[in-house]
Write a protein that holds these residues in place. Structure first.
Motif, PDB file in Angstrom:
ATOM      1  N   LEU A 231       0.822  -1.206   0.000  1.00  0.00           N
ATOM      2  CA  LEU A 231       0.000   0.000   0.000  1.00  0.00           C
ATOM      3  C   LEU A 231       0.856   1.256   0.000  1.00  0.00           C
ATOM      4  N   VAL A 232       1.941   1.235   0.771  1.00  0.00           N
ATOM      5  CA  VAL A 232       2.858   2.387   0.787  1.00  0.00           C
ATOM      6  C   VAL A 232       3.486   2.567  -0.589  1.00  0.00           C
ATOM      7  N   GLN A 233       3.918   1.459  -1.188  1.00  0.00           N
ATOM      8  CA  GLN A 233       4.530   1.535  -2.512  1.00  0.00           C
ATOM      9  C   GLN A 233       3.522   2.054  -3.547  1.00  0.00           C
ATOM     10  N   HIS A 234       2.283   1.566  -3.450  1.00  0.00           N
ATOM     11  CA  HIS A 234       1.227   2.047  -4.357  1.00  0.00           C
ATOM     12  C   HIS A 234       1.091   3.558  -4.277  1.00  0.00           C
ATOM     13  N   GLN A 235       1.058   4.090  -3.052  1.00  0.00           N
ATOM     14  CA  GLN A 235       0.850   5.517  -2.903  1.00  0.00           C
ATOM     15  C   GLN A 235       2.061   6.307  -3.381  1.00  0.00           C
ATOM     16  N   LYS A 236       3.250   5.781  -3.160  1.00  0.00           N
ATOM     17  CA  LYS A 236       4.454   6.447  -3.665  1.00  0.00           C
ATOM     18  C   LYS A 236       4.437   6.514  -5.191  1.00  0.00           C
ATOM     19  N   ILE A 237       4.093   5.404  -5.807  1.00  0.00           N
ATOM     20  CA  ILE A 237       4.041   5.374  -7.271  1.00  0.00           C
ATOM     21  C   ILE A 237       2.923   6.269  -7.788  1.00  0.00           C
ATOM     22  N   ASN A 238       1.768   6.262  -7.118  1.00  0.00           N
ATOM     23  CA  ASN A 238       0.675   7.155  -7.512  1.00  0.00           C
ATOM     24  C   ASN A 238       1.110   8.614  -7.482  1.00  0.00           C
ATOM     25  N   ALA A 239       1.817   8.994  -6.423  1.00  0.00           N
ATOM     26  CA  ALA A 239       2.308  10.370  -6.305  1.00  0.00           C
ATOM     27  C   ALA A 239       3.330  10.678  -7.391  1.00  0.00           C
ATOM     28  N   ALA A 240       4.191   9.716  -7.699  1.00  0.00           N
ATOM     29  CA  ALA A 240       5.203   9.902  -8.745  1.00  0.00           C
ATOM     30  C   ALA A 240       4.537  10.077 -10.102  1.00  0.00           C
ATOM     31  N   LYS A 241       3.510   9.292 -10.377  1.00  0.00           N
ATOM     32  CA  LYS A 241       2.791   9.403 -11.649  1.00  0.00           C
ATOM     33  C   LYS A 241       2.194  10.796 -11.816  1.00  0.00           C
TER      34      LYS A 241
ATOM     35  N   PHE B 105      13.592   2.833  -7.338  1.00  0.00           N
ATOM     36  CA  PHE B 105      12.414   3.552  -7.824  1.00  0.00           C
ATOM     37  C   PHE B 105      12.043   3.092  -9.235  1.00  0.00           C
ATOM     38  N   TYR B 106      13.047   2.986 -10.111  1.00  0.00           N
ATOM     39  CA  TYR B 106      12.797   2.536 -11.480  1.00  0.00           C
ATOM     40  C   TYR B 106      12.203   1.124 -11.476  1.00  0.00           C
ATOM     41  N   LYS B 107      12.749   0.276 -10.637  1.00  0.00           N
ATOM     42  CA  LYS B 107      12.284  -1.105 -10.549  1.00  0.00           C
ATOM     43  C   LYS B 107      10.831  -1.167 -10.105  1.00  0.00           C
ATOM     44  N   LYS B 108      10.489  -0.416  -9.059  1.00  0.00           N
ATOM     45  CA  LYS B 108       9.133  -0.425  -8.543  1.00  0.00           C
ATOM     46  C   LYS B 108       8.151   0.228  -9.515  1.00  0.00           C
ATOM     47  N   PHE B 109       8.581   1.289 -10.162  1.00  0.00           N
ATOM     48  CA  PHE B 109       7.709   1.981 -11.105  1.00  0.00           C
ATOM     49  C   PHE B 109       7.330   1.042 -12.250  1.00  0.00           C
ATOM     50  N   LYS B 110       8.317   0.326 -12.772  1.00  0.00           N
ATOM     51  CA  LYS B 110       8.047  -0.604 -13.873  1.00  0.00           C
ATOM     52  C   LYS B 110       7.166  -1.757 -13.407  1.00  0.00           C
TER      53      LYS B 110
ATOM     54  N   TYR C 226       4.786  -1.636 -11.158  1.00  0.00           N
ATOM     55  CA  TYR C 226       3.410  -1.200 -10.990  1.00  0.00           C
ATOM     56  C   TYR C 226       2.794  -0.649 -12.271  1.00  0.00           C
ATOM     57  N   CYS C 227       3.610  -0.037 -13.114  1.00  0.00           N
ATOM     58  CA  CYS C 227       3.071   0.663 -14.291  1.00  0.00           C
ATOM     59  C   CYS C 227       3.422  -0.004 -15.617  1.00  0.00           C
ATOM     60  N   PHE C 228       4.269  -1.029 -15.564  1.00  0.00           N
ATOM     61  CA  PHE C 228       4.673  -1.778 -16.762  1.00  0.00           C
ATOM     62  C   PHE C 228       5.407  -0.919 -17.790  1.00  0.00           C
ATOM     63  N   CYS C 229       5.999   0.160 -17.320  1.00  0.00           N
ATOM     64  CA  CYS C 229       6.836   0.997 -18.172  1.00  0.00           C
ATOM     65  C   CYS C 229       7.757   1.803 -17.269  1.00  0.00           C
ATOM     66  N   LEU C 230       8.742   2.463 -17.867  1.00  0.00           N
ATOM     67  CA  LEU C 230       9.653   3.299 -17.088  1.00  0.00           C
ATOM     68  C   LEU C 230       9.065   4.704 -16.921  1.00  0.00           C
ATOM     69  N   PRO C 231       9.545   5.455 -15.926  1.00  0.00           N
ATOM     70  CA  PRO C 231       8.993   6.800 -15.679  1.00  0.00           C
ATOM     71  C   PRO C 231       9.017   7.709 -16.907  1.00  0.00           C
TER      72      PRO C 231
END
Length: 329
Positions: free
Chosen positions: A276-286, A311-316, A318-323
């Motif tokens: 859940l924490v990772q989800h929110q971090k990625i949501n904020a980054a998006k 960060f790059y690893k987690k973003f990919k 959750y989002c299936f792509c790079l930032p």
């Protein structure tokens, strides 16, 4: 259609309402399936019976109806999500035997397969029913609203899965001026469709549900410590403190055992605390990627990642792509 015309249309007593009022009309339920529940006959209202799929105005799986006044509607259930909005006056409903009193401006969401009855309405009592097929609800709102909030995601998934909200949700929205405006515009468009009807209706439905989320979240944050309210408060806490919160700190904040908190979140959301924490971090980054000129490194640091590779690893993940790809596309 303007607001005065809308008001006049809704308050006008229809022919079938006049017959209900005089006692000369009986509702025919012969085409509906019936089932016995707790020694009571329950009508089963399916989407095909209420023409939700065959409405000629549009291809959307929704139907808007003014509930007929002056008669007692039979106990029933339906296979769709139903929103009831009190445009004027008041409304009494019984849901699984529980009496619910609605006043002007309040909204009630009744989940599919919920047994309920609407008591007779008087002339000044105007109830609007928005019937939404589950498939439309999932595709429309998950696409539009499951974006930057784990709390919003949880709210909408709970409606369709019944994880927390079983049977119904009462929204204390009577003081929301925004909701009144959104509903009025929604009804004007429904009764007098424009050439961009589906776009306007879809956007207004999104605004209506967004305001309901705001209203409900505020209500829960000010309410008692029941388990469902705790879930909402914990998710809200994670949203506000995702950059550096830990399971231990969160558990202490809510005076809970860390293992109990972890298990409760997993059971009710399907995700671990860490997820859940990772989800929110990625949501904020998006959100920052799309709405700021900050570099990817600056964004990673801003949302709580010190290790850029991680960060790059987690973003990919959750989002299936790079930032960078997410920002450009």
């Amino acid at each position: 259609m303007n607001l005065q015309e809308l008001d006049s249309r809704l308050r006008t007593i229809a022919e079938h309402e006049e017959e209900y009022k005089s006692g000369n009309f009986t509702l025919s339920t012969n085409i509906l399936k019936k089932a016995m529940t707790n020694n009571e006959e329950v009508l089963q209202m399916h989407s095909d019976n209420i023409n939700i799929h065959s409405n000629k105005k549009h291809n959307m799986n929704i139907l808007v109806k003014k509930h007929a006044r002056f008669h007692k509607y039979p106990v029933h259930s339906h296979d769709c999500i139903e929103l009831n909005y009190v445009y004027s006056g008041k409304c009494t409903q019984k849901i699984n035997g529980k009496k619910i009193e609605l006043t002007k401006g309040q909204m009630l969401l009744v989940q599919q397969d919920t047994i309920h009855r609407i008591e007779p309405l008087s002339e000044n009592d105007i109830l609007i029913k928005i019937i939404i097929h589950n498939d439309y609800f999932k595709s429309h709102f998950f696409n539009r609203l499951s974006s930057n909030s784990i709390l919003t995601d949880f709210f909408f998934k709970s409606i369709t899965t019944g994880v927390i909200y079983k049977n119904f949700i009462l929204f204390n929205s009577e003081k929301s001026e925004r909701l009144r405006i959104f509903i009025n515009e929604f009804l004007c468009e429904w009764y007098d469709p424009s050439i961009v009807f589906e776009d306007i209706m879809g956007s207004l439905l999104t605004l209506i549900f967004s305001e309901l989320v705001n209203t409900h979240t505020i209500d829960l944050s000010n309410s008692d410590g029941s388990s469902e309210n705790n879930i909402v408060k914990i998710l809200d806490y994670i949203e506000k403190n995702y950059k550096n919160c830990t399971l231990k700190d969160t558990a202490e904040h809510f005076e809970l055992n860390a293992n109990y908190l972890s298990n409760m979140l997993k059971k009710n959301t399907g995700f671990s605390y860490k997820d859940l924490v990772q989800h929110q971090k990625i949501n904020a980054a998006k959100d920052l990627l799309l709405n700021s000129n900050l570099s990817t490194t600056e964004i990673a640091n801003k949302v709580g990642y010190e290790n850029i590779s991680f960060f790059y690893k987690k973003f990919k993940q959750y989002c299936f792509c790079l930032p960078g790809e997410y920002r450009n596309n």
